[in-house]
Design an enzyme around this catalytic site. Structure first.
Site, PDB file in Angstrom:
ATOM      1  N   HIS A   1       0.863  -1.187   0.000  1.00 20.81           N
ATOM      2  CA  HIS A   1       0.000   0.000   0.000  1.00 20.81           C
ATOM      3  C   HIS A   1       0.899   1.237   0.000  1.00 20.81           C
ATOM      4  O   HIS A   1       1.864   1.302   0.754  1.00 20.81           O
ATOM      5  CB  HIS A   1      -0.861  -0.017   1.266  1.00 20.81           C
TER       6      HIS A   1
ATOM      7  N   CYS B   1      -3.726   2.765  -4.422  1.00 21.73           N
ATOM      8  CA  CYS B   1      -4.664   3.541  -3.616  1.00 21.73           C
ATOM      9  C   CYS B   1      -4.718   4.955  -4.174  1.00 21.73           C
ATOM     10  O   CYS B   1      -3.773   5.733  -4.008  1.00 21.73           O
ATOM     11  CB  CYS B   1      -4.238   3.523  -2.149  1.00 21.73           C
TER      12      CYS B   1
ATOM     13  N   HIS C   1      -7.680   0.414  -4.529  1.00 16.62           N
ATOM     14  CA  HIS C   1      -8.473   1.164  -3.545  1.00 16.62           C
ATOM     15  C   HIS C   1      -8.966   2.409  -4.249  1.00 16.62           C
ATOM     16  O   HIS C   1      -8.171   3.292  -4.562  1.00 16.62           O
ATOM     17  CB  HIS C   1      -7.587   1.615  -2.377  1.00 16.62           C
TER      18      HIS C   1
ATOM     19  N   ASP D   1     -12.862   2.729  -1.151  1.00 14.11           N
ATOM     20  CA  ASP D   1     -12.094   3.064   0.046  1.00 14.11           C
ATOM     21  C   ASP D   1     -12.918   4.040   0.875  1.00 14.11           C
ATOM     22  O   ASP D   1     -14.120   4.168   0.670  1.00 14.11           O
ATOM     23  CB  ASP D   1     -10.737   3.627  -0.393  1.00 14.11           C
ATOM     24  N   HIS D   2     -12.284   4.715   1.794  1.00 19.62           N
ATOM     25  CA  HIS D   2     -12.996   5.578   2.752  1.00 19.62           C
ATOM     26  C   HIS D   2     -14.243   6.241   2.177  1.00 19.62           C
ATOM     27  O   HIS D   2     -14.215   6.779   1.078  1.00 19.62           O
ATOM     28  CB  HIS D   2     -12.093   6.725   3.220  1.00 19.62           C
TER      29      HIS D   2
ATOM     30  N   TYR E   1     -15.107   4.312   7.425  1.00 18.98           N
ATOM     31  CA  TYR E   1     -15.586   2.961   7.139  1.00 18.98           C
ATOM     32  C   TYR E   1     -17.045   2.716   7.524  1.00 18.98           C
ATOM     33  O   TYR E   1     -17.397   1.652   8.010  1.00 18.98           O
ATOM     34  CB  TYR E   1     -14.649   1.927   7.779  1.00 18.98           C
TER      35      TYR E   1
HETATM   36  C1  DNO Z   1      -6.764   3.109   5.664  1.00 18.05           C
HETATM   37  C2  DNO Z   1      -6.122   2.018   4.927  1.00 18.05           C
HETATM   38  C3  DNO Z   1      -4.739   1.697   5.454  1.00 18.05           C
HETATM   39  C4  DNO Z   1      -4.285   0.378   4.859  1.00 18.05           C
HETATM   40  C5  DNO Z   1      -2.916  -0.020   5.287  1.00 18.05           C
HETATM   41  C6  DNO Z   1      -2.459  -1.227   4.495  1.00 18.05           C
HETATM   42  O1  DNO Z   1      -7.915   3.238   5.641  1.00 18.05           O
HETATM   43  O2  DNO Z   1      -6.097   2.254   3.580  1.00 18.05           O
HETATM   44  O3  DNO Z   1      -4.780   1.628   6.827  1.00 18.05           O
HETATM   45  O4  DNO Z   1      -5.150  -0.628   5.266  1.00 18.05           O
HETATM   46  O5  DNO Z   1      -2.011   0.988   5.122  1.00 18.05           O
HETATM   47  O6  DNO Z   1      -1.422  -1.848   5.162  1.00 18.05           O
END
Ligand code: DNO
Length: 352
Positions: free
Chosen positions: A198, A236, A263, A308-309, A322
């Site tokens: 990531h 990401c 992501h 993602d978020h 989340y």
């Molecule tokens: C946050 C996530 C990160 C991710 C880690 C992967 O929301 O994208 O915490 O899970 O960095 O190791």
């Protein structure tokens, strides 16, 4: 692409049943949270998690994360044993049918934000980053109070960790990453698992700590350390996209065969090193979601994707970034985006 959704286990307020009701959802992304970083996960706990997912008619093929202990990252004396434990986790997860492991190599902090409930004009709230505010929380000056950061280091432990990393610097971190990859990637290949690092979030150093998975030049270097398909990326968009210097469409195209996990999220950059998280569609922020998806599909991407978020909308509260609602809207947008791009390209091919 395979659409997935992050699930934080039984304590997650978003249930597996709700996740399954999101159209085209194929599986969860999860981890075993009861083990400390560096411990070997029991086979039993892995198979229990898989069973829970499967009972809800969801796959469990992606782990996020198997955390990399600090000692591996700074090269402490227990690093060789901890790397061996890490390899054992890869073997066990591979046996249980896991195909992709997400991890990061960020010293001390994972993602970093200055605000968890940034108020948006429409009444929703979301995560935000303001470099000035973050720097004013320097852990060496005051007791660390970064929002959402729940590691339990004392001020002195933190001080000594930060000074170790300052000493090894970026090159030291690269060296330790190389040692890690040379041990882990052959094991992943054998286990049928793709490792997906990531990127650093945000993609620049903070408090004097080195961060290296930040830009195209460094990702090139990372991929070349172990030129194997099993040594890949979690792409990401919100992390890499926080730096305007990163051309995400170009990177998506260039790395498409090494991106195992996508992501997708959007941010609005308001100033250099200032942004807040917005809804997923391209129009809502600074990131060209359509361009990224198109570049990936054109280049044969067939990996795992997750929204993602999300923002907190419709009065929802819960784990920052989340909640269910905005991530579910994100998932629906992602399905639409892929369907449109895939059909458009398909038609293009037929017309050729
Ligand atoms: C946050 C996530 C990160 C991710 C880690 C992967 O929301 O994208 O915490 O899970 O960095 O190791």
């Amino acid at each position: 692409m395979k659409l997935t959704f992050r699930w934080y286990g039984d304590k997650d307020s978003v249930t597996l049943e709700k996740i399954k009701q999101i159209p085209q959802m194929t599986g969860i992304v999860s981890a075993i949270y009861s083990f400390a970083p560096g411990e070997v996960w029991s086979n039993e706990s892995i198979s229990q998690l898989k069973k829970k997912a499967n009972d809800a008619d969801l796959d469990f093929e992606v782990v996020e994360s198997v955390p990399v202990p600090e000692e591996i990252k700074y090269g402490g004396k227990n690093a060789p044993q901890l790397i061996e434990n890490y390899c054992e986790n890869i073997r066990r997860l591979g046996k249980a049918g896991v195909k992709c492991i997400c991890y990061n190599f960020m010293p001390v902090f994972d993602w970093l934000r200055s605000e968890l409930e940034h108020k948006n004009a429409d009444g929703s709230n979301s995560l935000a980053y303001n470099e000035k505010t973050v720097l004013s929380m320097d852990p060496l000056v005051s007791e660390l109070s970064l929002p959402g950061w729940d590691e339990s280091y004392t001020k002195n432990e933190l001080k000594s960790l930060i000074s170790i990393y300052k000493e090894i610097g970026e090159e030291g971190l690269w060296k330790n990453l190389e040692i890690f990859l040379k041990a882990v990637i052959p094991v992943a290949e054998q286990a049928g698992v793709n490792m997906a690092i990531h990127p650093d979030d945000p993609p620049w150093g903070i408090f004097g700590l080195p961060r290296i998975i930040t830009c195209e030049e460094n990702i090139d270097r990372f991929l070349n350390i172990a030129p194997s398909k099993a040594n890949g990326l979690t792409f990401c968009t919100g992390s890499l996209g926080a730096s305007k210097e990163n051309d995400l469409v170009k990177m998506a195209k260039k790395y498409s065969d090494r991106i195992h996990f996508l992501h997708l999220r959007n941010i609005l950059i308001t100033k250099d090193r200032e942004f807040y998280e917005v809804a997923h569609p391209t129009e809502c922020g600074s990131i060209d979601m359509f361009g990224i998806v198109k570049a990936l599909v054109e280049n044969g991407f067939d990996g795992y994707v997750r929204p993602d978020h999300g923002r907190m909308i419709w009065g929802e509260s819960g784990r920052y970034g989340y909640g269910l609602y905005d991530r579910a809207l994100g998932a629906a947008y992602i399905v639409g985006l892929f369907e449109a791009v895939e059909k458009m390209l398909d038609r293009g091919n037929k017309n050729d």
